[in-house]
Enzyme design. Structure first.
Site, mmCIF file in Angstrom:
data_model
loop_
_atom_site.group_PDB
_atom_site.id
_atom_site.type_symbol
_atom_site.label_atom_id
_atom_site.label_comp_id
_atom_site.label_asym_id
_atom_site.label_seq_id
_atom_site.Cartn_x
_atom_site.Cartn_y
_atom_site.Cartn_z
ATOM 1 N N HIS A 78 62.186 63.453 -61.486
ATOM 2 C CA HIS A 78 62.955 62.362 -62.109
ATOM 3 C C HIS A 78 64.444 62.708 -62.131
ATOM 4 C CE1 HIS A 78 63.716 64.126 -66.164
ATOM 5 N NE2 HIS A 78 62.514 64.649 -66.081
ATOM 6 N N ASP A 80 66.980 61.382 -64.128
ATOM 7 C CA ASP A 80 67.758 61.277 -65.363
ATOM 8 C C ASP A 80 67.665 62.554 -66.179
ATOM 9 O OD1 ASP A 80 64.993 60.550 -65.763
ATOM 10 O OD2 ASP A 80 65.517 59.962 -67.806
ATOM 11 N N ASP A 117 66.331 69.973 -66.462
ATOM 12 C CA ASP A 117 65.215 69.041 -66.619
ATOM 13 C C ASP A 117 65.726 67.637 -66.298
ATOM 14 O OD1 ASP A 117 63.037 67.514 -67.376
ATOM 15 O OD2 ASP A 117 63.250 67.922 -69.525
ATOM 16 N N GLU A 147 63.001 58.635 -67.099
ATOM 17 C CA GLU A 147 61.793 59.335 -67.525
ATOM 18 C C GLU A 147 61.884 59.797 -68.965
ATOM 19 O OE1 GLU A 147 59.254 62.967 -68.153
ATOM 20 O OE2 GLU A 147 61.421 62.740 -68.267
ATOM 21 N N GLU A 148 63.052 60.276 -69.365
ATOM 22 C CA GLU A 148 63.180 60.943 -70.648
ATOM 23 C C GLU A 148 63.021 60.008 -71.839
ATOM 24 O OE1 GLU A 148 63.051 63.969 -70.902
ATOM 25 O OE2 GLU A 148 64.009 64.964 -69.214
ATOM 26 N N ASP A 171 58.483 68.838 -62.337
ATOM 27 C CA ASP A 171 59.112 68.674 -63.653
ATOM 28 C C ASP A 171 58.545 69.649 -64.673
ATOM 29 O OD1 ASP A 171 60.757 67.623 -65.600
ATOM 30 O OD2 ASP A 171 59.457 65.923 -66.042
ATOM 31 N N HIS A 460 66.835 70.053 -73.236
ATOM 32 C CA HIS A 460 67.316 68.951 -74.081
ATOM 33 C C HIS A 460 68.271 69.417 -75.170
ATOM 34 C CE1 HIS A 460 63.486 66.331 -73.140
ATOM 35 N NE2 HIS A 460 64.035 66.874 -72.059
#
Length: 485
Positions: A78, A80, A117, A147-148, A171, A460
């Site tokens: 992904h 994003d 990520d 995705e997040e 991922d 994150h």
């Protein structure tokens, strides 16, 4: 001229694409530029490609000579990223490149999230596509958006165009660990109606802040015992309510529903003669939190400072709605997996609390590898919301991905990894949503699927990094893996 610092860092084939991504804004919901970058890559290399209205990108690379009759594979990542930064760091994620550095074996962003990520997964996929010498079956590389925030990109992807029946998701964040299943569950937005009244100008007002928590991914880091800023703040407020009473002017905690909240702040008013008692409560809980989280969150800071008097505060009923909701919400691990007790089966995260206009908005994420368990957590959210007169909205609902012990992809990579490194790869059922679950749900045929990647840490959150040596090992083993398929 953009300054590049990874030009001479191995694996160069991968890191040049990762560095490209650090220059491109790609917060969830803002992926057009990175999606166009992927399209341009496909054009430059002469690949068949498509881009849909959600900015998902598909590109195809034909099989190498001798692999034409091998079953095709789908590589997926992904585009994003979760954008988090330290409170005092100036950074505009819609415009500024990610600032990172090489620190020994780490590529790390000190003051923001790095976007490893899943930027490193995208970079590995691009390196595979760009390598003319690599031997492999036909490849479909699927890069998905958003995705997040709940996988809305892949949820709207047209799966009918795919030809392969084997999915390799890039991922995951532990080298030598194969993810073979994942948790699912809904993200819920709760709205509680609130009313205001004129602030009592005779009271003294203070801002109470909670800082210094490590936070992290609300699924993958939930087992690390890190503090949830929203749950700590409500403990302080409930103590103030019991002992002093107070008026609530503002409350805010957490930035993303899928991240363990690191910060929280409130503005409250108390009778002037109770200032010393208020400070005593704050001091007491500062010591309590320092003791309870001295290992997992050693830098917690609970502070208090005078604040300007607001024009309005919430009325008593509205204040207690918010406090009760925060206090009674489940947060943290609910159950461990019975078959694999080292893995979390079910959890809930109280991710965001804020006041927006005439509503208190609370974002909650549930996760479980058992449908019955995340349905139970969801039912509790619904009932608590109803009891407090609020409304709820399901923002997204990720399906679970069940483990297939007969996976040929798993067996092949286990063999390759042990041959190359002399040790066995391990398996994991991930306590987070991973996009193979959407393939399992939407494809019209059985899919053999695994998820993998190099070591990525502090996802994150500021201080996010990935290991250079791990990426080197993963890249070499991944190329060999593709040759064996």
């Amino acid at each position: 001229m953009k300054e590049r610092i990874l030009t001479n860092v191995e694996p160069k084939d991968v890191l040049k694409y990762f560095e490209d991504l650090t220059f491109i804004p790609r917060e969830s919901g803002n992926e057009k530029e990175v999606s166009d970058y992927l399209v341009n890559f496909a054009k430059e290399h002469g690949f068949e490609w498509s881009q849909d209205d959600y900015y998902n990108v598909l590109m195809r690379k034909p099989a190498s000579k001798g692999y034409e009759d091998h079953p095709g594979i789908i590589i997926q990542a992904h585009m994003d990223m979760v954008c988090e930064k330290n409170r005092d760091f100036e950074h505009d994620f819609a415009r500024d490149p990610i600032k990172f550095e090489v620190d020994g074996d780490k590529i790390i962003a000190r003051d923001t999230s790095l976007g490893a990520d899943d930027g490193i997964g995208v970079a590995i996929g691009l390196a595979v596509m760009a390598d003319p010498e690599l031997k492999h079956p036909a490849i479909e590389f699927v890069c998905t958006s958003d995705e997040e925030r709940g996988m809305s990109g892949i949820e709207n992807f047209d799966f009918s165009v795919l030809k392969g029946s084997r999915v390799i998701n890039l991922d995951s964040d532990d080298e030598g660990v194969l993810v073979v299943g994942c948790a699912g569950g809904p993200v819920v937005r709760v709205e509680l109606p609130v009313s205001r009244k004129a602030a009592d100008r005779e009271k003294s007002y203070f801002e109470i802040t909670l800082r210094g928590l490590l936070g992290g991914h609300s699924g993958e880091d939930i087992h690390r015992g890190r503090a949830n800023a929203n749950k700590l703040m409500v403990r302080v407020l409930m103590a103030v309510q019991r002992e002093l009473g107070f008026d609530l002017a503002a409350i805010s905690g957490g930035l993303k529903y899928n991240a363990i909240p690191r910060n929280a702040e409130v503005t409250i008013g108390v009778d002037r003669e109770k200032e010393a008692a208020l400070r005593a409560v704050v001091d007491r809980y500062s010591a309590i939190f320092a003791d309870e989280y001295r290992v997992n969150d050693p830098d917690i800071e609970l502070g208090i400072a005078p604040a300007d008097a607001p024009k309005e505060v919430l009325d008593e009923e509205s204040k207690m709605k918010i406090l009760d909701y925060m206090n009674f919400s489940e947060t943290g691990i609910i159950r461990m997996d019975m078959d694999y007790p080292q893995f979390v089966e079910s959890s809930v995260s109280l991710g965001v609390v804020n006041i927006e206009g005439d509503k208190a908005v609370i974002l909650i994420m549930t996760r479980s590898s058992k449908d019955s368990q995340y349905e139970l957590s969801f039912e509790k959210i619904v009932r608590l919301t109803e009891l407090l007169g609020g409304e709820y909205f399901v923002m997204s609902n990720c399906p679970a991905w069940e483990y297939d012990y007969q996976s040929e992809l798993k067996a092949t990579y286990e063999r390759v990894y042990e041959d190359m490194f002399g040790k066995k790869a391990s398996i994991m059922i991930l306590h987070a949503g991973v996009e193979p679950s959407e393939f399992a749900k939407n494809m019209d045929r059985k899919m053999d699927m695994i998820s993998m990647g190099p070591d990525v840490r502090n996802l994150h959150a500021p201080g996010e990094y990935f290991s250079i040596s791990s990426t080197q090992r993963f890249w070499e083993s991944f190329k060999k893996f593709l040759e064996e398929l």
